[in-house]
Write an enzyme that holds these catalytic residues in place. Structure first.
Site, short mmCIF file in Angstrom:
data_model
loop_
_atom_site.label_atom_id
_atom_site.label_comp_id
_atom_site.label_asym_id
_atom_site.label_seq_id
_atom_site.Cartn_x
_atom_site.Cartn_y
_atom_site.Cartn_z
N CYS A 268 -10.79 0.34 2.20
CA CYS A 268 -9.57 0.69 1.47
C CYS A 268 -9.11 2.07 1.90
O CYS A 268 -9.73 3.09 1.56
CB CYS A 268 -9.83 0.65 -0.04
SG CYS A 268 -8.35 1.02 -1.02
N CYS B 18 -0.08 4.30 0.48
CA CYS B 18 -0.74 5.39 1.21
C CYS B 18 -0.47 5.38 2.70
O CYS B 18 -1.12 6.09 3.45
CB CYS B 18 -2.25 5.32 0.95
SG CYS B 18 -2.65 5.42 -0.80
N CYS C 36 -5.14 -5.21 0.83
CA CYS C 36 -4.71 -5.39 2.21
C CYS C 36 -5.76 -6.17 3.01
O CYS C 36 -6.88 -6.37 2.57
CB CYS C 36 -4.44 -4.03 2.85
SG CYS C 36 -5.91 -3.01 3.00
N CYS D 212 0.84 -1.19 0.00
CA CYS D 212 0.00 0.00 0.00
C CYS D 212 0.88 1.25 0.00
O CYS D 212 1.71 1.43 0.89
CB CYS D 212 -0.91 -0.01 1.23
SG CYS D 212 -1.86 1.51 1.43
N CYS E 33 -1.57 -5.05 -1.34
CA CYS E 33 -2.88 -4.86 -1.96
C CYS E 33 -3.39 -6.15 -2.62
O CYS E 33 -2.64 -6.80 -3.34
CB CYS E 33 -2.76 -3.75 -3.00
SG CYS E 33 -4.34 -3.19 -3.65
#
Length: 132
Positions: free
Chosen positions: A101, A73, A92, A71, A90
């Protein structure tokens, strides 16, 4: 990572695959993965599809550098260890278990930011991330 042609849809036959960089191949793979996952999970991209493009770019970069679509982010003290552990790869665990998400890549219809798009082409992703 922006070397894919954006003026035409690429043929992904074996002759063209050889001319693509590892980054291009990862971007294509992650775009195709995200499109398939939307269909299987019954989710959509954000109403601002450029958000999905940026997340897909991050996943592709991690696929190349870490060997897994970690991920993009989240902050990690040790990205390689996190990629090997797998929890934030991902999709996750929160996405698989609860359809949550953090990146806003896969959104359920209940989410106020959910759009109508379930698919985007690699060329569209490249166009949206140009200059990033």
């Amino acid at each position: 990572m922006t070397s894919l042609p954006v003026t035409r849809r690429s043929c992904l036959c074996s002759c063209e695959k050889e001319s693509k960089t590892e980054d291009d191949k990862a971007l294509i793979a992650m775009t195709n993965f995200a499109n398939r996952y939307n269909k299987v999970a019954g989710t959509t991209y954000c109403s601002d599809v450029s958000i999905a493009a940026v997340v897909i770019k991050g996943l592709a970069e991690h696929k190349v550098t870490l060997g897994a679509p970690l991920c993009p982010c989240r902050h990690y003290d040790d990205k390689q260890a996190e990629a090997e552990q797998g929890y934030w790869n991902c999709p996750c665990v929160p996405m698989r278990e609860r359809k949550e998400c953090h990146c806003m890549l896969f959104l359920t219809e209940e989410n106020a930011f959910a759009g109508d798009e379930t698919s985007v082409t690699p060329e569209e992703v490249v166009k949206m991330i140009e200059g990033i």
